[in-house]
Design an enzyme around this catalytic site. Structure first.
Site, PDB file in Angstrom:
ATOM      1  N   LYS A 116       0.834  -1.350  -0.015  1.00  0.00           N
ATOM      2  CA  LYS A 116       0.048   0.165  -0.055  1.00  0.00           C
ATOM      3  C   LYS A 116       0.686   1.167   0.046  1.00  0.00           C
ATOM      4  O   LYS A 116       0.469   2.248  -0.506  1.00  0.00           O
ATOM      5  CB  LYS A 116      -1.073   0.116   1.148  1.00  0.00           C
ATOM      6  N   ARG A 292      -9.471  -7.505  -6.488  1.00  0.00           N
ATOM      7  CA  ARG A 292     -10.099  -8.779  -6.467  1.00  0.00           C
ATOM      8  C   ARG A 292     -11.509  -8.519  -6.514  1.00  0.00           C
ATOM      9  O   ARG A 292     -11.803  -7.329  -6.334  1.00  0.00           O
ATOM     10  CB  ARG A 292      -9.759  -9.362  -5.166  1.00  0.00           C
TER      11      ARG A 292
HETATM   12  P1  ADP Z   1      -7.828  -2.287   4.686  1.00  0.00           P
HETATM   13  O1  ADP Z   1      -6.826  -2.813   3.710  1.00  0.00           O
HETATM   14  O2  ADP Z   1      -7.471  -3.215   6.097  1.00  0.00           O
HETATM   15  O3  ADP Z   1      -9.097  -2.324   4.111  1.00  0.00           O
HETATM   16  P2  ADP Z   1      -7.819   0.572   4.423  1.00  0.00           P
HETATM   17  O4  ADP Z   1      -6.566   1.205   3.962  1.00  0.00           O
HETATM   18  O5  ADP Z   1      -8.869   0.567   3.208  1.00  0.00           O
HETATM   19  O6  ADP Z   1      -7.364  -1.025   5.138  1.00  0.00           O
HETATM   20  O7  ADP Z   1      -8.497   0.993   5.514  1.00  0.00           O
HETATM   21  C1  ADP Z   1      -9.578   0.555   6.387  1.00  0.00           C
HETATM   22  C2  ADP Z   1     -10.626   1.566   6.939  1.00  0.00           C
HETATM   23  O8  ADP Z   1      -9.574   2.419   7.877  1.00  0.00           O
HETATM   24  C3  ADP Z   1     -10.884   2.708   5.861  1.00  0.00           C
HETATM   25  O9  ADP Z   1     -12.287   2.191   5.467  1.00  0.00           O
HETATM   26  C4  ADP Z   1     -11.062   3.811   6.945  1.00  0.00           C
HETATM   27  O10 ADP Z   1     -12.494   3.678   7.630  1.00  0.00           O
HETATM   28  C5  ADP Z   1     -10.040   3.665   7.713  1.00  0.00           C
HETATM   29  N1  ADP Z   1      -8.905   4.629   7.205  1.00  0.00           N
HETATM   30  C6  ADP Z   1      -8.015   4.160   6.583  1.00  0.00           C
HETATM   31  N2  ADP Z   1      -6.958   5.149   6.306  1.00  0.00           N
HETATM   32  C7  ADP Z   1      -7.514   6.258   6.969  1.00  0.00           C
HETATM   33  C8  ADP Z   1      -7.051   7.653   7.114  1.00  0.00           C
HETATM   34  N3  ADP Z   1      -5.935   8.078   6.443  1.00  0.00           N
HETATM   35  N4  ADP Z   1      -7.865   8.563   7.745  1.00  0.00           N
HETATM   36  C9  ADP Z   1      -8.951   8.064   8.308  1.00  0.00           C
HETATM   37  N5  ADP Z   1      -9.545   6.740   8.256  1.00  0.00           N
HETATM   38  C10 ADP Z   1      -8.854   5.920   7.520  1.00  0.00           C
HETATM   39  P1  ADP Z   2     -13.886  -6.066   1.258  1.00  0.00           P
HETATM   40  O1  ADP Z   2     -12.682  -4.856   0.906  1.00  0.00           O
HETATM   41  O2  ADP Z   2     -14.202  -6.823   0.272  1.00  0.00           O
HETATM   42  O3  ADP Z   2     -14.639  -5.233   2.176  1.00  0.00           O
HETATM   43  P2  ADP Z   2     -12.461  -7.156   3.872  1.00  0.00           P
HETATM   44  O4  ADP Z   2     -11.808  -6.073   4.025  1.00  0.00           O
HETATM   45  O5  ADP Z   2     -14.081  -7.130   4.594  1.00  0.00           O
HETATM   46  O6  ADP Z   2     -13.130  -7.058   2.364  1.00  0.00           O
HETATM   47  O7  ADP Z   2     -11.903  -8.308   3.614  1.00  0.00           O
HETATM   48  C1  ADP Z   2     -12.639  -9.481   3.074  1.00  0.00           C
HETATM   49  C2  ADP Z   2     -12.126 -10.781   3.504  1.00  0.00           C
HETATM   50  O8  ADP Z   2     -10.747 -11.022   3.138  1.00  0.00           O
HETATM   51  C3  ADP Z   2     -12.185 -10.981   5.106  1.00  0.00           C
HETATM   52  O9  ADP Z   2     -12.581 -12.160   5.528  1.00  0.00           O
HETATM   53  C4  ADP Z   2     -10.700 -10.436   5.452  1.00  0.00           C
HETATM   54  O10 ADP Z   2     -10.496 -10.915   6.788  1.00  0.00           O
HETATM   55  C5  ADP Z   2      -9.876 -11.094   4.444  1.00  0.00           C
HETATM   56  N1  ADP Z   2      -8.655 -10.337   4.089  1.00  0.00           N
HETATM   57  C6  ADP Z   2      -8.791  -9.020   3.473  1.00  0.00           C
HETATM   58  N2  ADP Z   2      -7.434  -8.761   3.070  1.00  0.00           N
HETATM   59  C7  ADP Z   2      -6.473  -9.503   3.361  1.00  0.00           C
HETATM   60  C8  ADP Z   2      -5.399  -9.982   3.457  1.00  0.00           C
HETATM   61  N3  ADP Z   2      -4.601  -8.901   2.869  1.00  0.00           N
HETATM   62  N4  ADP Z   2      -4.566 -10.942   3.966  1.00  0.00           N
HETATM   63  C9  ADP Z   2      -5.585 -11.893   4.594  1.00  0.00           C
HETATM   64  N5  ADP Z   2      -7.248 -11.711   4.653  1.00  0.00           N
HETATM   65  C10 ADP Z   2      -7.530 -10.444   4.262  1.00  0.00           C
END
Ligand code: ADP
Ligand code: ADP
Ligand code: MG
Length: 450
Positions: A116, A292
């Site tokens: 990322k 994905r």
């Molecule tokens: P993941 O790969 O776990 O989905 P994301 O980078 O998409 O991680 O972040 C997950 C959530 O965390 C976002 O949907 C948002 O609600 C919060 N988040 C992530 N980055 C920020 C940020 N810079 N400021 C505020 N909230 C954030």
């Molecule tokens: P979405 O972005 O589709 O809403 P989630 O962040 O909820 O997805 O993740 C979907 C599923 O994939 C969950 O079961 C989460 O635990 C798993 N998951 C997402 N990113 C990863 C990762 N980088 N490694 C392992 N599991 C992941």
């Protein structure tokens, strides 16, 4: 088109993919762990191969066994679903080396977007607005503290390999930063086997709005509009809706074009999602790209009438997109509730166990993507999501009414679920008005626990 597809996943998404294959006349191979012998995906597929013991690292993450199952059954392609190996570039590369089509983008795009910190750099170079922050990897606690001062508090510490809301910490000051650095690092190591972290500005009270992309191998890229995913607990989505109440049609067009530009910048192919944070002044920032199928893809399917999984299969088999941007219209409103086996009264602790009674909702405007049945034993070793309940109405008000009616019908005996909790969300004034941001649910939780 493919003749036979292996699905390297389990649960509702494996069932969802089997259904799309069957409608396209494609044979399916399920893979399952020893504990999933009776699982729905194992039973529904045309063939099923056991790939190892319950523990995911020995089965659903066991690349050798999955590739062997594919060769053994003569499948031409693998659909990875979400989670597990879906964003594993090494797996996509090995598929290619074995002459098996990976239903997703090239491994190079997965690798690039899977880091990322690197993704931010690439997007910034392509003139896509990114959350202000530091592009590189943080080398030490001292380095973290220096970078946070530069960016200005509050900041967010994030796992470069992150997913599923794991490995994320907020810091409003240096003390929180140092603590967060160490706990995020440990969590990232445990969840992803990769403890690299980066830091970005913490955007206060933003919306999480994401755009669904479809890109074929001929350079055609379209978007299927947005999903509003701001109802989150611990940075994990709980309820999603489409379209977002926040976007004006001008902003929707603008962000959709930026999302396409982001996909083109990494030569992206297949279905993908560009996640943005949008602040209250309508500034939007690229957050990450998921390379994905997304959990919440059905709400986009409901409002556009497009089957995204079938599009994935068609694109991967080398067909050109038949859809053009001007064909994509939004009709009605859709909501998805993630139904989990968890106890909302005990901090949403996962509740595996046997389903002893089951009544599933149906009727007009209701779609249920699930992998449960009466008598099914929910294993303790995987995700707690059991089903996705989706409602579709002519407008938002009707979608809410239908969802509440459907949640009211949902009866699961034997295990605790969040069905009533989801219902209570749809009774909250902010949710009814669509006036919520990503901080809303956390505030509700604090009040609830007080
Ligand atoms: P993941 O790969 O776990 O989905 P994301 O980078 O998409 O991680 O972040 C997950 C959530 O965390 C976002 O949907 C948002 O609600 C919060 N988040 C992530 N980055 C920020 C940020 N810079 N400021 C505020 N909230 C954030
Ligand atoms: P979405 O972005 O589709 O809403 P989630 O962040 O909820 O997805 O993740 C979907 C599923 O994939 C969950 O079961 C989460 O635990 C798993 N998951 C997402 N990113 C990863 C990762 N980088 N490694 C392992 N599991 C992941
Ligand atoms: Mg995300």
């Amino acid at each position: 088109m493919f003749k036979k597809v292996l699905i390297a996943n389990r649960g509702e998404i494996a069932v969802r993919i089997i259904r799309a294959c069957r409608e396209l006349g494609i044979l399916t191979v399920a893979v399952y762990s020893e504990i999933d012998k009776e699982a729905l995906h194992t039973q529904l597929a045309d063939e099923a191969v056991c790939i190892g013991p319950a523990s995911a690292k020995d089965s659903y993450l066991n690349i050798t066994n999955i590739l062997s199952a594919c060769v053994l059954t003569g499948a031409d392609a693998i659909h990875p679903g979400f989670g597990f190996l879906s964003e594993n570039a090494k797996f996509a590369k090995m598929c290619k080396e074995c002459n098996i089509k990976f239903i997703g983008p090239d491994y190079a795009s997965i690798e690039l977007m899977g880091n990322k910190a690197k993704a931010r750099e690439v997007m910034k170079d392509a003139n896509i607005p990114v959350v202000p922050g530091f592009e590189g990897i943080i080398e030490s606690e001292e380095h973290a503290s220096y970078i946070a001062e530069e960016i200005g508090y509050p900041v967010m510490i994030k796992a470069s390999a992150g997913g599923g809301g794991k490995g994320i910490r907020i810091a409003f000051n240096e003390g929180e930063l140092r603590r967060g650095y160490n706990t995020a690092k440990a969590e990232a190591k445990a969840c992803f086997g990769d403890d690299r972290l980066y830091i970005e500005k913490y955007i206060q009270n933003p919306r999480h709005i994401e755009f669904q992309i479809l890109a074929d191998t001929y350079g055609n890229v379209i978007h299927l509009n947005e999903r509003e995913c701001s109802l989150q607990r611990k940075n994990q989505k709980v309820l999603e809706e489409a379209p977002s109440t926040f976007l004006t049609s001008d902003l929707r067009i603008e962000m959709g074009e930026i999302a396409k530009k982001a996909a083109k910048a990494v030569n992206y192919k297949n279905a993908g999602t560009i996640e943005f944070l949008v602040d209250k002044d309508c500034n939007y920032y690229f957050m990450e790209m998921n390379t994905r199928i997304q959990v919440e893809h059905p709400i986009t399917e409901m409002i556009t009438g497009i089957d995204i999984v079938k599009e994935q299969l068609k694109i991967a088999s080398g067909l050109e997109l038949e859809l053009k941007q001007e064909d994509i219209k939004i009709k009605g409103h859709a909501i998805e509730c993630r139904i989990n086996a968890e106890d909302p009264d005990r901090d949403f602790m996962p509740c595996p166990g046997k389903i002893t009674e089951l009544y599933v909702p149906g009727g007009r405007g209701v779609r249920l993507d699930s992998a449960i049945y009466c008598g099914y034993k929910i294993p303790h070793c995987y995700d707690s999501m059991l089903a996705k309940l989706i409602s579709f109405g002519k407008d938002r008000e009707e979608a809410i009414t239908i969802m509440k009616r459907a949640l009211g019908e949902f009866g699961v005996g034997g295990v605790k679920t969040n069905v009533d909790f989801q219902f209570s969300l749809l009774e909250m004034d902010e949710v009814v008005r669509g006036a919520y941001d990503t901080s809303f649910l956390e505030k509700v939780m604090v009040k609830r626990n007080a």
